[in-house]
Design a protein around this motif. Structure first.
Motif, PDB file in Angstrom:
ATOM      1  N   ASN A  23     -56.602   4.663 -25.898  1.00 14.54           N
ATOM      2  CA  ASN A  23     -57.136   5.971 -25.512  1.00 14.54           C
ATOM      3  C   ASN A  23     -56.051   6.925 -25.030  1.00 14.54           C
ATOM      4  N   ILE A  24     -55.092   6.439 -24.267  1.00  6.27           N
ATOM      5  CA  ILE A  24     -53.986   7.303 -23.837  1.00  6.27           C
ATOM      6  C   ILE A  24     -53.129   7.679 -25.044  1.00  6.27           C
ATOM      7  N   GLY A  25     -52.898   6.726 -25.935  1.00  2.03           N
ATOM      8  CA  GLY A  25     -52.158   7.032 -27.163  1.00  2.03           C
ATOM      9  C   GLY A  25     -52.853   8.098 -27.989  1.00  2.03           C
ATOM     10  N   ALA A  26     -54.171   7.983 -28.141  1.00  2.00           N
ATOM     11  CA  ALA A  26     -54.936   8.971 -28.910  1.00  2.00           C
ATOM     12  C   ALA A  26     -54.903  10.339 -28.226  1.00  2.00           C
ATOM     13  N   ARG A  34     -46.005  12.443 -30.899  1.00  2.71           N
ATOM     14  CA  ARG A  34     -45.993  11.354 -31.880  1.00  2.71           C
ATOM     15  C   ARG A  34     -46.008  10.052 -31.102  1.00  2.71           C
ATOM     16  N   VAL A  35     -46.950   9.163 -31.441  1.00  2.00           N
ATOM     17  CA  VAL A  35     -47.185   7.957 -30.664  1.00  2.00           C
ATOM     18  C   VAL A  35     -47.080   6.730 -31.569  1.00  2.00           C
ATOM     19  N   LEU A  36     -46.367   5.734 -31.086  1.00  2.00           N
ATOM     20  CA  LEU A  36     -46.315   4.428 -31.753  1.00  2.00           C
ATOM     21  C   LEU A  36     -46.818   3.391 -30.766  1.00  2.00           C
ATOM     22  N   ILE A  37     -47.881   2.696 -31.148  1.00  2.00           N
ATOM     23  CA  ILE A  37     -48.382   1.580 -30.351  1.00  2.00           C
ATOM     24  C   ILE A  37     -47.816   0.311 -30.963  1.00  2.00           C
ATOM     25  N   ARG A  75     -47.933   1.053 -39.467  1.00  2.00           N
ATOM     26  CA  ARG A  75     -48.923   1.678 -40.347  1.00  2.00           C
ATOM     27  C   ARG A  75     -49.554   2.875 -39.645  1.00  2.00           C
ATOM     28  N   GLU A  76     -49.993   3.832 -40.445  1.00  2.00           N
ATOM     29  CA  GLU A  76     -50.737   4.962 -39.912  1.00  2.00           C
ATOM     30  C   GLU A  76     -52.092   4.469 -39.426  1.00  2.00           C
ATOM     31  N   THR A  77     -52.658   5.197 -38.497  1.00  2.00           N
ATOM     32  CA  THR A  77     -54.018   4.933 -38.042  1.00  2.00           C
ATOM     33  C   THR A  77     -54.874   6.123 -38.472  1.00  2.00           C
ATOM     34  N   ALA A  81     -50.806  11.486 -36.088  1.00  2.00           N
ATOM     35  CA  ALA A  81     -49.645  11.365 -35.198  1.00  2.00           C
ATOM     36  C   ALA A  81     -49.665  10.091 -34.357  1.00  2.00           C
ATOM     37  N   LEU A  82     -50.505   9.121 -34.704  1.00  2.00           N
ATOM     38  CA  LEU A  82     -50.528   7.840 -33.990  1.00  2.00           C
ATOM     39  C   LEU A  82     -50.337   6.718 -35.007  1.00  2.00           C
TER      40      LEU A  82
END
Length: 105
Positions: A23-26, A34-37, A75-77, A81-82
């Motif tokens: 949720n914080i990443g989203a 730009r976020v990478l989990i 991989r993209e989600t 941008a996540l």
């Protein structure tokens, strides 16, 4: 631009680590970051959230072992941008006791 890192960690299950991370990443992605989990959970919880369960050869574990480039397991989600570095559900022998990580372009 400076890269910032966050970690969600606790040995106890059910504390909201995956929920908070996703949720914080989203939310950060929605704000234009730009976020990478990187899913390091042995149960692949963030990967399951995005429906991206994989085998060991396509997971972040393979990248840590030097068997795959980290970029090849990202991989993209469905969220713009996540991105997700996918995990594989752990078997007892999946995670080495000591790891040396080398990241390359």
């Amino acid at each position: 631009a400076m890269m910032r890192k966050m970690a969600f960690y606790s040995q106890k299950g059910g504390t909201g680590k995956t929920t908070s991370c996703v949720n914080i990443g989203a939310a950060l992605a929605a704000l234009g970051r730009r976020v990478l989990i990187v899913d390091l959970n042995g149960n692949a919880c963030a990967s399951r959230t995005f429906g991206r369960i994989v085998g060991g050869a396509e997971s972040v574990v393979a990248a840590f072992r030097g068997e795959a480039a980290l970029a090849s397991v990202v991989r993209e989600t469905p969220i713009a941008a996540l991105w997700l570095a996918r995990s594989a559900p752990r078997r007892r022998t999946s995670w080495p006791g000591r790891m040396q990580v080398t990241l390359r372009n």
